[in-house]
Write an enzyme that holds these catalytic residues in place. Structure first.
Site, PDB file in Angstrom:
ATOM      1  N   GLU A  54       3.553  -8.527 -17.866  1.00 37.82           N
ATOM      2  CA  GLU A  54       4.109  -7.859 -16.687  1.00 37.82           C
ATOM      3  C   GLU A  54       4.013  -8.787 -15.482  1.00 37.82           C
ATOM      4  O   GLU A  54       4.950  -8.920 -14.707  1.00 37.82           O
ATOM      5  CB  GLU A  54       3.336  -6.565 -16.421  1.00 37.82           C
ATOM      6  CG  GLU A  54       3.813  -5.836 -15.170  1.00 37.82           C
ATOM      7  CD  GLU A  54       3.182  -4.454 -15.020  1.00 37.82           C
ATOM      8  OE1 GLU A  54       2.032  -4.272 -15.450  1.00 37.82           O
ATOM      9  OE2 GLU A  54       3.860  -3.558 -14.484  1.00 37.82           O
ATOM     10  N   GLN A  59       6.583   2.023 -19.495  1.00 41.38           N
ATOM     11  CA  GLN A  59       5.159   1.676 -19.626  1.00 41.38           C
ATOM     12  C   GLN A  59       4.304   2.847 -19.132  1.00 41.38           C
ATOM     13  O   GLN A  59       4.303   3.149 -17.939  1.00 41.38           O
ATOM     14  CB  GLN A  59       4.878   0.432 -18.776  1.00 41.38           C
ATOM     15  CG  GLN A  59       3.445  -0.027 -18.777  1.00 41.38           C
ATOM     16  CD  GLN A  59       3.154  -0.966 -17.606  1.00 41.38           C
ATOM     17  OE1 GLN A  59       3.934  -1.013 -16.645  1.00 41.38           O
ATOM     18  NE2 GLN A  59       2.070  -1.697 -17.677  1.00 41.38           N
TER      19      GLN A  59
HETATM   20  C1  LIG Z   1       7.584   0.576  -7.888  1.00 38.76           C
HETATM   21  C2  LIG Z   1       6.432   0.850  -8.794  1.00 38.76           C
HETATM   22  C3  LIG Z   1       6.642   0.930 -10.147  1.00 38.76           C
HETATM   23  C4  LIG Z   1       5.574   1.197 -11.018  1.00 38.76           C
HETATM   24  N1  LIG Z   1       5.854   1.304 -12.361  1.00 38.76           N
HETATM   25  C5  LIG Z   1       4.839   1.610 -13.211  1.00 38.76           C
HETATM   26  C6  LIG Z   1       5.113   1.812 -14.607  1.00 38.76           C
HETATM   27  O1  LIG Z   1       6.267   1.697 -15.054  1.00 38.76           O
HETATM   28  N2  LIG Z   1       4.104   2.144 -15.416  1.00 38.76           N
HETATM   29  C7  LIG Z   1       2.807   2.285 -14.968  1.00 38.76           C
HETATM   30  O2  LIG Z   1       1.939   2.560 -15.793  1.00 38.76           O
HETATM   31  N3  LIG Z   1       2.512   2.123 -13.642  1.00 38.76           N
HETATM   32  C8  LIG Z   1       3.503   1.788 -12.761  1.00 38.76           C
HETATM   33  N4  LIG Z   1       3.229   1.633 -11.409  1.00 38.76           N
HETATM   34  C9  LIG Z   1       1.884   1.900 -10.934  1.00 38.76           C
HETATM   35  C10 LIG Z   1       1.108   0.684 -10.480  1.00 38.76           C
HETATM   36  O3  LIG Z   1       0.720  -0.112 -11.566  1.00 38.76           O
HETATM   37  C11 LIG Z   1      -0.085   1.208  -9.690  1.00 38.76           C
HETATM   38  O4  LIG Z   1       0.429   1.847  -8.526  1.00 38.76           O
HETATM   39  C12 LIG Z   1      -1.031   0.102  -9.265  1.00 38.76           C
HETATM   40  O5  LIG Z   1      -1.690  -0.434 -10.393  1.00 38.76           O
HETATM   41  C13 LIG Z   1      -2.084   0.611  -8.258  1.00 38.76           C
HETATM   42  O6  LIG Z   1      -2.718   1.749  -8.726  1.00 38.76           O
HETATM   43  P1  LIG Z   1      -2.841   3.046  -7.782  1.00 38.76           P
HETATM   44  O7  LIG Z   1      -1.479   3.341  -7.230  1.00 38.76           O
HETATM   45  O8  LIG Z   1      -3.535   4.104  -8.564  1.00 38.76           O
HETATM   46  O9  LIG Z   1      -3.744   2.583  -6.554  1.00 38.76           O
HETATM   47  P2  LIG Z   1      -5.333   2.495  -6.517  1.00 38.76           P
HETATM   48  O10 LIG Z   1      -5.837   1.807  -7.727  1.00 38.76           O
HETATM   49  O11 LIG Z   1      -5.872   3.839  -6.205  1.00 38.76           O
HETATM   50  O12 LIG Z   1      -5.546   1.528  -5.274  1.00 38.76           O
HETATM   51  C14 LIG Z   1      -5.518   1.995  -3.918  1.00 38.76           C
HETATM   52  C15 LIG Z   1      -5.864   0.827  -3.017  1.00 38.76           C
HETATM   53  O13 LIG Z   1      -7.192   0.348  -3.299  1.00 38.76           O
HETATM   54  C16 LIG Z   1      -7.190  -1.021  -3.611  1.00 38.76           C
HETATM   55  N5  LIG Z   1      -8.154  -1.288  -4.684  1.00 38.76           N
HETATM   56  C17 LIG Z   1      -8.358  -0.525  -5.786  1.00 38.76           C
HETATM   57  N6  LIG Z   1      -9.324  -1.087  -6.558  1.00 38.76           N
HETATM   58  C18 LIG Z   1      -9.700  -2.222  -5.946  1.00 38.76           C
HETATM   59  C19 LIG Z   1     -10.643  -3.260  -6.244  1.00 38.76           C
HETATM   60  N7  LIG Z   1     -11.367  -3.200  -7.367  1.00 38.76           N
HETATM   61  N8  LIG Z   1     -10.751  -4.296  -5.389  1.00 38.76           N
HETATM   62  C20 LIG Z   1     -10.013  -4.362  -4.255  1.00 38.76           C
HETATM   63  N9  LIG Z   1      -9.112  -3.409  -3.912  1.00 38.76           N
HETATM   64  C21 LIG Z   1      -8.959  -2.367  -4.730  1.00 38.76           C
HETATM   65  C22 LIG Z   1      -5.771  -1.322  -4.088  1.00 38.76           C
HETATM   66  O14 LIG Z   1      -5.438  -2.691  -3.901  1.00 38.76           O
HETATM   67  C23 LIG Z   1      -4.959  -0.395  -3.191  1.00 38.76           C
HETATM   68  O15 LIG Z   1      -4.747  -1.011  -1.948  1.00 38.76           O
HETATM   69  C24 LIG Z   1       4.270   1.365 -10.523  1.00 38.76           C
HETATM   70  C25 LIG Z   1       4.047   1.263  -9.145  1.00 38.76           C
HETATM   71  C26 LIG Z   1       5.107   1.016  -8.273  1.00 38.76           C
HETATM   72  C27 LIG Z   1       4.843   0.915  -6.805  1.00 38.76           C
END
Ligand SMILES: Cc1cc2nc3c(=O)[nH]c(=O)nc-3n(C[C@H](O)[C@H](O)[C@H](O)COP(=O)(O)OP(=O)(O)OC[C@H]3O[C@@H](n4cnc5c(N)ncnc54)[C@H](O)[C@@H]3O)c2cc1C
Length: 427
Positions: free
Chosen positions: A253, A135
């Site tokens: 998902e 994905q």
């Molecule tokens: C093991 C693992 C597998 C993954 N596999 C995939 C994959 O196969 N494909 C893929 O595309 N992605 C994948 N991901 C990514 C995952 O979807 C993202 O890490 C997740 O959506 C969070 O995005 P970010 O890491 O950019 O954090 P950010 O969006 O930068 O968030 C940082 C912090 O801010 C908080 N936050 C952000 N916005 C808000 C809001 N509006 N309100 C309240 N709190 C907020 C979040 O909760 C978090 O605590 C994977 C992640 C992990 C850990």
């Protein structure tokens, strides 16, 4: 293989499943499970030709029992009927394809949005584990707010030229196909200028680099696109309608990560919670007994919530925001459960050296194991830390619940109606 022409009863389906397993599993497997002979099951599992098994299992329809049989994998069963079949498969600890992103998210998205040609081309090898899926949504600057993503696709005749970067892409290093969301019109507001493609991960211009996580494994990657080409025939949905297609993927998902999948959502080191209780009973300490009882109750509550969501889908509705309830519940429950398991192990729970920097048992990570030793328990504890991030963070699940289930006012988003190209961004 179509299991039945007329609607079969749950008992008939289970009988047919047992008969198929008796014919296809290694001799002695089912008896060993019924006798509780874990060592024998583990030995038979080790000798099993996993790739060949996945093909037979997928072609028989058992990997994806609710999918229409006409595409070469699936049994055209209702979710309720599929549950009856899955209960038998779970009981006999049948090895599953590790193509979990394809099965849980890719297939349902293709079924909802794909052309007949795409369904015939993509679904069967996905279900048989011959073509792994990943994905490609998250980017360094777009995670929770994935609609803000920056990877560009520009049309060139019958093809699109893709440039940009994705990150945290689970299984990309093993994948044949990637679900790719791109920006095709930067001058529209962020949700409206996106288009969704299925890209060949082996195409020129696609570079995959592993990322090592806390367990020492590298199950996810960063992926770079440098003038990579994807044919227009591999687009899902209309140009500019990629957000709606993405929502189908994201909803599925959440269901996959909610413990509603074919593998039980209350496993410790690959074994059910009940086994953890059996492993440590009788427990003298009052607090520990309460934690075990609490875990047992929570796992039942999640199961009931999932059944309620399944009943909704059974009535014809698509996966809806209720998946966010169990996704959130499951993430928090699993983190508590894995911590409890480590606590119960005592010193063994932390006496673990890891699997090395290069992925160790790589794909084995995704196959439920039959071991419940301290290695699997310690690994389970470390891996569970990602549960509240992957598939949308717990904070985001709470936002979705507030807005779409409880009907609270939407979170303010000043960038929502601005052309994406005018939204301030880092980097
Ligand atoms: C093991 C693992 C597998 C993954 N596999 C995939 C994959 O196969 N494909 C893929 O595309 N992605 C994948 N991901 C990514 C995952 O979807 C993202 O890490 C997740 O959506 C969070 O995005 P970010 O890491 O950019 O954090 P950010 O969006 O930068 O968030 C940082 C912090 O801010 C908080 N936050 C952000 N916005 C808000 C809001 N509006 N309100 C309240 N709190 C907020 C979040 O909760 C978090 O605590 C994977 C992640 C992990 C850990």
């Amino acid at each position: 293989m179509a299991v039945h022409a007329a609607a079969p009863s749950a008992e008939q389906l289970q009988e047919q499943t047992r008969a198929w397993l008796a014919q296809e599993l290694p001799p002695g497997w089912m008896d060993a499970v019924d006798a509780g002979d874990d060592a024998k099951v583990a030995a038979l599992r080790k000798d099993l030709d996993y790739a060949d098994w996945c093909i037979r299992f997928g072609e028989a329809g058992y990997a994806t029992p609710t999918w229409p049989a006409e595409y070469g994998a699936g049994l055209s069963l209702t979710p309720g009927e599929a549950k009856a079949v899955n209960d038998v498969l779970n009981h006999y600890r049948v090895p599953r394809p590790f193509n979990i992103i394809g099965i849980g998210m890719g297939g349902p998205t293709v079924l909802a949005w794909g052309t007949e040609e795409q369904k015939h081309r993509l679904l069967r090898p996905l279900a048989t584990n011959q073509e792994i899926w990943c994905q490609l949504f998250s980017e360094p600057g777009a995670g929770s707010d994935v609609a803000g993503l920056a990877t560009r696709a520009v049309r060139d005749g019958d093809e699109w030229v893709v440039n940009g970067q994705k990150v945290w892409t689970t299984l990309a290093h093993l994948a044949k196909w990637g679900m790719l969301v791109t920006r095709t019109n930067p001058d529209l507001p962020k949700h409206r200028g996106l288009s969704y493609f299925i890209i060949d991960m082996h195409a020129p211009g696609v570079t995959i680099r592993p990322l090592v996580q806390i367990t020492g494994e590298a199950e996810f990657n960063e992926v770079f696109f440098d003038d990579a080409r994807v044919p227009d025939s591999m687009r899902l949905g209309e140009v500019g309608d990629g957000w709606r297609v993405s929502v189908t993927t994201l909803m599925n998902e959440r269901v996959s990560l909610s413990g509603a999948g074919s593998v039980g959502g209350d496993a410790v080191g690959g074994s059910p919670l009940q086994k953890l209780i059996d492993r440590h009973k009788p427990v003298a300490d009052l607090l520990t007994r309460q934690r075990l009882a609490q875990a047992y109750i929570e796992s039942r509550l999640i199961r009931i919530s999932n059944q309620r969501a399944a009943a909704r889908r059974k009535s014809g509705a698509e996966a809806g925001p209720e998946g966010s309830i169990t996704k959130l519940q499951q993430a928090e429950f699993n983190q508590r459960l894995q911590k409890l398991a480590v606590d119960l192990e005592g010193a063994n729970g932390v006496a673990w050296e890891g699997v090395g920097l290069h992925g160790g048992d790589d794909v084995g990570t995704f196959v439920p194991t039959d071991t419940d030793d301290h290695y699997a328990i310690a690994r389970g504890f470390l891996r569970a830390q990602a549960n509240s991030i992957e598939g949308g963070t717990s904070n985001i699940m709470r936002n979705i619940l507030g807005e779409r289930v409880l009907g609270l006012p939407k979170e303010p988003d000043t960038s929502r109606e601005l052309p994406w190209s005018e939204v301030p961004r880092n980097g």
